[in-house]
Design an enzyme around this catalytic site. Structure first.
Site, mmCIF file in Angstrom:
data_model
loop_
_atom_site.group_PDB
_atom_site.id
_atom_site.type_symbol
_atom_site.label_atom_id
_atom_site.label_comp_id
_atom_site.label_asym_id
_atom_site.label_seq_id
_atom_site.Cartn_x
_atom_site.Cartn_y
_atom_site.Cartn_z
ATOM 1 N N HIS A 43 15.263 1.293 -13.521
ATOM 2 C CA HIS A 43 14.316 0.218 -13.814
ATOM 3 C C HIS A 43 13.011 0.449 -13.054
ATOM 4 O O HIS A 43 11.934 0.451 -13.635
ATOM 5 C CB HIS A 43 14.918 -1.136 -13.454
ATOM 6 C CG HIS A 43 13.916 -2.247 -13.373
ATOM 7 N ND1 HIS A 43 13.261 -2.732 -14.486
ATOM 8 C CD2 HIS A 43 13.418 -2.939 -12.322
ATOM 9 C CE1 HIS A 43 12.416 -3.671 -14.109
ATOM 10 N NE2 HIS A 43 12.483 -3.829 -12.804
ATOM 11 N N SER A 47 -0.191 12.878 -14.408
ATOM 12 C CA SER A 47 -1.130 11.954 -13.753
ATOM 13 C C SER A 47 -2.323 12.681 -13.187
ATOM 14 O O SER A 47 -3.453 12.197 -13.271
ATOM 15 C CB SER A 47 -0.452 11.227 -12.591
ATOM 16 O OG SER A 47 0.407 10.270 -13.078
ATOM 17 N N HIS A 100 2.207 3.777 -0.781
ATOM 18 C CA HIS A 100 1.312 2.632 -0.675
ATOM 19 C C HIS A 100 0.045 2.802 -1.510
ATOM 20 O O HIS A 100 -0.313 1.890 -2.256
ATOM 21 C CB HIS A 100 0.990 2.207 0.759
ATOM 22 C CG HIS A 100 0.230 0.932 0.725
ATOM 23 N ND1 HIS A 100 0.840 -0.282 0.562
ATOM 24 C CD2 HIS A 100 -1.094 0.696 0.673
ATOM 25 C CE1 HIS A 100 -0.081 -1.200 0.431
ATOM 26 N NE2 HIS A 100 -1.267 -0.642 0.503
ATOM 27 N N GLU A 111 -0.069 4.317 -4.123
ATOM 28 C CA GLU A 111 0.452 4.142 -5.486
ATOM 29 C C GLU A 111 0.382 2.677 -5.935
ATOM 30 O O GLU A 111 0.023 2.386 -7.074
ATOM 31 C CB GLU A 111 1.891 4.653 -5.548
ATOM 32 C CG GLU A 111 2.683 4.260 -6.786
ATOM 33 C CD GLU A 111 2.189 4.919 -8.065
ATOM 34 O OE1 GLU A 111 1.443 5.911 -7.971
ATOM 35 O OE2 GLU A 111 2.546 4.427 -9.150
ATOM 36 N N TYR A 159 -1.727 0.564 -5.137
ATOM 37 C CA TYR A 159 -3.115 0.257 -5.481
ATOM 38 C C TYR A 159 -3.568 1.012 -6.711
ATOM 39 O O TYR A 159 -4.454 0.549 -7.443
ATOM 40 C CB TYR A 159 -4.025 0.469 -4.268
ATOM 41 C CG TYR A 159 -3.853 -0.717 -3.352
ATOM 42 C CD1 TYR A 159 -4.484 -1.918 -3.663
ATOM 43 C CD2 TYR A 159 -2.981 -0.683 -2.294
ATOM 44 C CE1 TYR A 159 -4.257 -3.037 -2.904
ATOM 45 C CE2 TYR A 159 -2.742 -1.803 -1.528
ATOM 46 C CZ TYR A 159 -3.378 -2.978 -1.830
ATOM 47 O OH TYR A 159 -3.130 -4.095 -1.098
ATOM 48 N N HIS A 176 5.860 -0.291 5.409
ATOM 49 C CA HIS A 176 7.146 -0.311 4.710
ATOM 50 C C HIS A 176 8.281 0.113 5.626
ATOM 51 O O HIS A 176 9.422 0.165 5.197
ATOM 52 C CB HIS A 176 7.099 0.631 3.500
ATOM 53 C CG HIS A 176 6.100 0.197 2.467
ATOM 54 N ND1 HIS A 176 6.421 -0.690 1.466
ATOM 55 C CD2 HIS A 176 4.798 0.489 2.294
ATOM 56 C CE1 HIS A 176 5.357 -0.899 0.712
ATOM 57 N NE2 HIS A 176 4.345 -0.199 1.195
ATOM 58 N N LYS A 218 -12.463 -10.136 -3.714
ATOM 59 C CA LYS A 218 -12.303 -10.021 -5.162
ATOM 60 C C LYS A 218 -11.925 -11.362 -5.781
ATOM 61 O O LYS A 218 -12.498 -11.802 -6.777
ATOM 62 C CB LYS A 218 -11.228 -8.994 -5.499
ATOM 63 C CG LYS A 218 -11.550 -7.631 -4.994
ATOM 64 C CD LYS A 218 -10.961 -6.598 -5.911
ATOM 65 C CE LYS A 218 -11.933 -5.491 -6.049
ATOM 66 N NZ LYS A 218 -12.348 -5.106 -7.287
HETATM 67 C C1 HEM Z 1 -2.880 -8.310 0.333
HETATM 68 C C2 HEM Z 1 -2.370 -7.254 -0.123
HETATM 69 C C3 HEM Z 1 -0.971 -6.746 0.208
HETATM 70 C C4 HEM Z 1 -0.327 -6.693 1.398
HETATM 71 C C5 HEM Z 1 -0.845 -7.152 2.724
HETATM 72 C C6 HEM Z 1 0.966 -6.111 1.148
HETATM 73 C C7 HEM Z 1 1.938 -5.889 2.107
HETATM 74 C C8 HEM Z 1 3.187 -5.364 1.863
HETATM 75 C C9 HEM Z 1 4.159 -5.058 2.862
HETATM 76 C C10 HEM Z 1 3.977 -5.264 4.351
HETATM 77 C C11 HEM Z 1 5.256 -4.567 2.241
HETATM 78 C C12 HEM Z 1 6.538 -4.069 2.903
HETATM 79 C C13 HEM Z 1 7.559 -5.129 2.892
HETATM 80 C C14 HEM Z 1 8.890 -4.627 3.294
HETATM 81 O O1 HEM Z 1 9.412 -3.695 2.668
HETATM 82 O O2 HEM Z 1 9.434 -5.203 4.244
HETATM 83 C C15 HEM Z 1 4.983 -4.554 0.847
HETATM 84 C C16 HEM Z 1 5.876 -4.127 -0.106
HETATM 85 C C17 HEM Z 1 5.507 -3.844 -1.401
HETATM 86 N N1 HEM Z 1 4.289 -4.138 -1.980
HETATM 87 FE FE1 HEM Z 1 2.731 -5.053 -1.090
HETATM 88 N N2 HEM Z 1 1.097 -5.831 -0.162
HETATM 89 C C18 HEM Z 1 -0.079 -6.193 -0.765
HETATM 90 C C19 HEM Z 1 -0.375 -6.022 -2.094
HETATM 91 C C20 HEM Z 1 0.403 -5.312 -2.986
HETATM 92 C C21 HEM Z 1 -0.029 -4.878 -4.282
HETATM 93 C C22 HEM Z 1 -1.385 -5.131 -4.878
HETATM 94 C C23 HEM Z 1 1.014 -4.208 -4.847
HETATM 95 C C24 HEM Z 1 1.139 -3.535 -6.197
HETATM 96 C C25 HEM Z 1 0.563 -3.830 -7.262
HETATM 97 C C26 HEM Z 1 2.092 -4.236 -3.910
HETATM 98 C C27 HEM Z 1 3.309 -3.673 -4.148
HETATM 99 C C28 HEM Z 1 4.320 -3.609 -3.243
HETATM 100 C C29 HEM Z 1 5.595 -2.988 -3.507
HETATM 101 C C30 HEM Z 1 6.011 -2.270 -4.792
HETATM 102 C C31 HEM Z 1 6.347 -3.143 -2.364
HETATM 103 C C32 HEM Z 1 7.798 -2.772 -2.155
HETATM 104 C C33 HEM Z 1 8.095 -1.347 -2.168
HETATM 105 C C34 HEM Z 1 9.558 -1.120 -2.013
HETATM 106 O O3 HEM Z 1 10.062 -1.208 -0.895
HETATM 107 O O4 HEM Z 1 10.223 -0.872 -3.036
HETATM 108 N N3 HEM Z 1 1.687 -4.917 -2.784
HETATM 109 N N4 HEM Z 1 3.706 -5.052 0.636
HETATM 110 CU CU CU Z 2 2.477 -0.961 0.962
#
Ligand code: HEM
Ligand code: CU
Ligand code: CU
Lengths: 383, 543
Positions: B67, B161, B244, B246, B248, B294, B322
């Protein structure tokens, strides 16, 4: 029943509070609709984590209310259907600077408690007790360093409950063969590592979550202020049994803990004497089946047929039906570079003898010989 | 060179036309979206109740992994590449992409990559079962043999890509019409330019990670094998250095889409155009220096944790800029709420919500409790589904009339929006509660205390899945039976070169470049002679 409710029941101190708490607890006894927030927990670390969590949540809520409130006002007031004319401005240096600087200031304000909370997490010095926690596929091993006490802690819920052949008990997936036991009000340091893949040892009420990485030791700590049972989980995907290796910690009063520890040491001594005992084939089969279901069936499957391409069948296997030394060897040494780990440290000689005997005489296998614990010991010593 | 499209299947196999290739990307990504969605339905069906009812844990792990992989690499990324192909040449006044043959190649290797990936499900040992983040050693020493196919598939996706992004960079840098200065480019073009640089920078890192895996598995190296002196944590650093940025890569083009749509339906130019550009660039830069957020539970030294915590918090600043710009664009506009606008507004609200949870996650001490629980799952679905997928849907509704010259059914679009919006929140809002209450992610089974919210979440997921079928129906129905539109502008408030070419957009546009007025900055720009709408209609085809 929620884990906090269990914590209350198990503690001798809290019978008095119990009635008062029952009201609050009952909301979370069934399917858990009422469980909405992080636990505050019973250690300093879990409490600072909870406090920064709440602080962040409130700050975000306030910002959200302001921003979305304004947005909904705009969506209401500036609809074309109300006959408004669109303005044409598209720049304003003042507001742009303001909405860059103000959030930055808010962030600095957030960073201060966030930093001091993290310092707490890392304050692992001067521990009273050191416990080595090792993640295995799919169970935990606890070793009391310097005490000579070491044991495995595995899921106790039966596969029948998992697969719906039996009703699920109230502690479904939250019960283990033997919990980790620690004393109240002592600083316990956990030295966490992994044996095979990465696992992660989490007890929400302690605010401890640490990846158990093979080849790496990391430290976390807890000083628990309330005796009770605390339930946690493995939180790093570690294969098929990931959801089936809970963490259960029993926090005892200091006296109870000392009694327990003395008891454990004595058991180890008594056990050493049973290794020499001759077991009857029937005893071995019974014990072996238990061990197999607990420690092997996750991969090799209850029917011994494995999973094609991943875990070989032990039913009909040439090794299982072959010479005894080869069979013992594979359990003692594992198979390097595969999921077949060494069980020398995880299972006792009795368990090993029993499970080997069981496999040689279960399903379609019918070797017919008898393996005794002493054979295992001799094999180990010969290596 | 042919003047119109070739006939039959060879049109699609051999095409070098940016519009055809855009269409291929879009349909391919929708197919992948349905496939990835089907996997999610299997997962949610199994999680409907505690206990294992429908599938076994080993298949459950394959479903969650597939998935994630299919959605990220098969659905979201190609969808935005498809939009880039269709729209970037039309937005900058170029006749096509700079490297049309490579364009064809970069699309056509994708179906093979995914055929290989999906085929592993039917092989002995099953498909990848180690999560979309494929942490070693679960994905190396302990993986099924089919992991080699997975590695090969990832390599192909990466190559696709990289080629796609080189093409986009080359197009934007070299093929802008006279007078189309950088600071006049529509924001969608800007966000894609920056995204393409991110892609070129990090896809090779991903390729490096899987190559090291390949070596560990087959050639006896020990990059990630502790027993041989390697380090499993190294894998995580390498993966997240790709991972990360990715996220964005996924969201920046979505920002671009929304920045096109909101001004149109507010009938007012985008507020703070240049600050939007700078904010995008700032986000892209910061995305390279925050990866270890992460890994807060892996046991990094405290200095590392503090650094990654502060750096991550910083991202909130440009992200906030934004959001404020979008809302201020709406302020004192004359708003209407057609389907693309509804999806864009939902994007702003729900993405911001995901940003809030992101900010909470960035606080390392709290993240120790959130990490690898459903709270994180909720966070990234708010940013990726309500973010990227909603904006992709908005883009399709917004540009569909331009693409095929037919208007979609507005009522059906709105119904789809409301079902998707409500179902999305029913699915993912409870996952915050589940995570906070202690439910880890990637669990095939769970304790009874999590039962209720899981059931709610599953019901929402099925509804959300249903809304996608309605989307498919609406799009197909538009193409076959839609009301013809002939107005070049389509939307009253639309602005930009793509709205100056005829509707439906002819097979070749801007064979003669339009000339854009000098001296006008930002979103306010005018096209001088030759009027492009005339240019391609009367001009003889090139070649
Ligand atoms: C203000 C902006 C953002 C902040 C501060 C932020 C912060 C974080 C942090 C700290 C984690 C890790 C959490 C953990 O695993 O304990 C996380 C996970 C994640 N974030 Fe964000 N994030 C932001 C925006 C985004 C955006 C824009 C996307 C994608 C479109 C995104 C996608 C993800 C994904 C896919 C994970 C999980 C990855 C995984 O472990 O499978 N985040 N984010
Ligand atoms: Cu991240
Ligand atoms: Cu696990």
């Amino acid at each position: 029943m929620s884990k906090r409710a269990r914590a209350l029941f198990c503690s001798p101190l809290t019978t008095a509070i119990l009635t008062a708490a029952a009201g609050g607890v009952s909301a979370s006894t069934d399917g858990g609709m009422g469980n909405l927030n992080m636990v505050r927990g019973v250690t300093e670390v879990s409490q600072v984590a909870y406090d920064v969590h709440m602080l962040m949540m409130w700050i975000c809520t306030v910002i959200g209310v302001v921003v979305f409130g304004f947005m909904f006002y705009v969506m209401y007031a500036h609809r074309k259907s109300r006959g408004v004319e669109a303005a044409n401005f598209h720049e304003h240096l003042g507001v742009e600077i303001a909405w860059t600087v103000v959030p930055a200031l808010i962030l600095i304000f957030m960073a201060i408690p966030a930093t001091s909370a993290l310092l707490k997490v890392y304050d692992t010095d001067n521990a009273d007790i050191d416990i080595k926690v090792t993640g295995y596929q799919w169970k935990w091993q606890y070793e009391y360093l310097g005490e000579g006490v070491k044991y495995m802690s595995e899921l106790r819920t039966s596969l029948d409950e998992v697969y719906g052949r039996e009703p699920k008990g109230e502690h479904y997936l939250r019960e283990v063969t033997e919990p980790l036991v620690i004393p109240v009000n002592k600083k316990v340091r956990f030295l966490i590592t992994g044996n095979d893949v990465i696992h992660s040892w989490w007890v929400p009420d302690f605010g401890v979550k640490r990846d158990a990485v093979p080849g790496l030791f990391t430290a976390a700590w807890a000083r628990v202020n309330t005796p009770g049972m605390y339930v946690g989980e493995c939180t790093e995907l570690c294969g098929i049994g990931h959801a089936f290796m809970p963490v259960v910690v029993e926090v005892k009063s200091e006296e109870d803990y000392s009694v327990w520890l003395a008891d454990k040491k004595e058991q180890a001594a008594v056990y050493a004497s049973t290794v020499g005992k001759q077991w009857s084939p029937q005893e071995l089969i019974e014990k072996g089946q238990q061990v197999y279901m607990r420690s092997c069936a996750g991969c090799h499957q209850p029917d011994g047929n494995g999973i094609a391409g991943v875990f070989p069948a032990v039913n009909g296997s040439a090794i299982v039906n072959g010479p005894i030394d080869g069979h013992i060897g594979i359990l003692i040494n594992g198979v390097a570079g595969s999921a077949m780990q060494s069980f020398a440290d995880q299972l006792s000689e009795v368990d090993l003898a029993a499970v080997i005997h069981y496999k040689r005489n279960a399903w379609d296998n019918a070797v017919g010989d008898v393996v005794q614990p002493i054979d295992i010991l001799n094999f180990k010593n010969a290596q | 060179m042919a003047h119109g499209p070739a006939k039959g299947i060879s049109r699609w196999l051999f095409t070098t036309n940016h519009k055809d290739i855009g269409t291929l990307y879009l349909w391919f990504s929708f197919l992948m979206f349905l496939l990835g969605g089907f996997f999610a339905m299997v997962v949610r069906a199994e999680l409907f109740q505690p206990g294992m009812q429908l599938i076994k844990p080993e298949f459950f792990n394959q479903m969650t992994t597939m998935h994630g992989l299919v959605m990220v690499f098969g659905a979201i990324m190609p969808a935005f590449v498809g939009l880039a192909n269709w729209m970037i040449p039309m937005m900058i006044g170029a006749p096509d992409m700079a490297l049309p043959r490579m364009n064809n190649l970069s699309f056509w290797i994708l179906p093979f990559a995914f055929a290989i990936l999906v085929a592993t499900l039917f092989m002995e040992g099953g498909g990848p079962n180690f999560g979309w983040t494929f942490y070693a050693p679960l994905s190396t020493t302990y993986a099924p043999d089919t992991v080699n196919y997975f590695i090969f598939a990832v390599h192909i996706m990466g190559a696709s890509s990289i080629m796609g992004s080189i093409n986009i960079i080359a197009t934007i840098m070299n093929m802008r019409a006279p007078g189309m200065t950088y600071m006049k480019m529509p924001l969608f073009v800007w966000t894609w330019l920056i995204t393409a640089f991110l892609l070129v920078a990090v896809m090779p890192v991903l390729a490096g990670a899987v190559t090291m895996m390949l070596m560990d598995i087959n050639f006896g190296t020990s990059f990630f094998n502790a027993a041989g002196g390697g380090d499993p944590v190294l894998f995580q650093h390498v993966f997240w250095f790709f991972g990360h940025p990715e996220v964005y890569i996924i969201i920046l083009p979505a920002f671009g889409v929304v920045s096109q749509i909101i001004p149109t339906f507010s009938r007012k130019p985008l507020f703070g155009y240049s600050s939007m550009v700078y904010a995008t660039a700032a986000i892209a830069f910061l995305s390279f220096v925050v990866w270890a957020h992460h890994m807060f539970t892996v046991g990094m030294p405290i200095a590392g944790e503090l650094y990654f915590m502060y750096a991550t918090m910083l991202i909130a600043v440009p992200t906030g800029v934004k959001v404020f710009n979008w809302i201020t664009t709406m302020y004192r506009g004359a708003l209407t709420f057609e389907t693309p606008m509804l999806f864009s507004i939902a994007f702003v609200i729900l993405f911001t919500f995901g940003g809030f949870t992101g900010l909470m996650l960035s606080v390392a001490a709290a993240d120790i409790q959130y990490h690898d629980t459903y709270f994180v799952v909720a966070h990234f679905h708010y940013v990726m589904v309500a973010g990227a997928v909603f904006s992709g849907t908005a883009a399709v509704y917004y540009w569909l009339p331009k693409w095929c010259g037919k208007m979609y059914n507005e009522t059906m679009g709105k119904i789809q929006f409301w079902i998707a919006f409500i179902a999305f929140n029913i699915t993912f809002m409870p996952q915050h509660f589940l995570g906070l209450a202690g439910m880890p992610r990637r669990y095939a089974d769970y304790g009874l205390q999590f039962a209720d919210w899981n059931m709610v979440s599953s019901i929402g997921a099925f509804m959300y899945g249903g809304a996608q079928l309605l989307f498919l129906f609406n799009v197909v129905r538009t193409i076959t039976h839609g009301q013809p539109v002939s107005d070049a502008k389509v939307w009253e408030g639309a602005d930009g070169l793509e709205w100056l070419v005829a509707t439906p957009a002819p097979y070749h546009t801007f064979i003669k470049p339009p000339v854009i007025s000098a001296g006008v900055e930002g979103p306010e720009w005018r096209v001088d002679a030759p009027a492009p709408a005339m240019a391609f209609k009367t001009a003889p085809e090139a070649g």
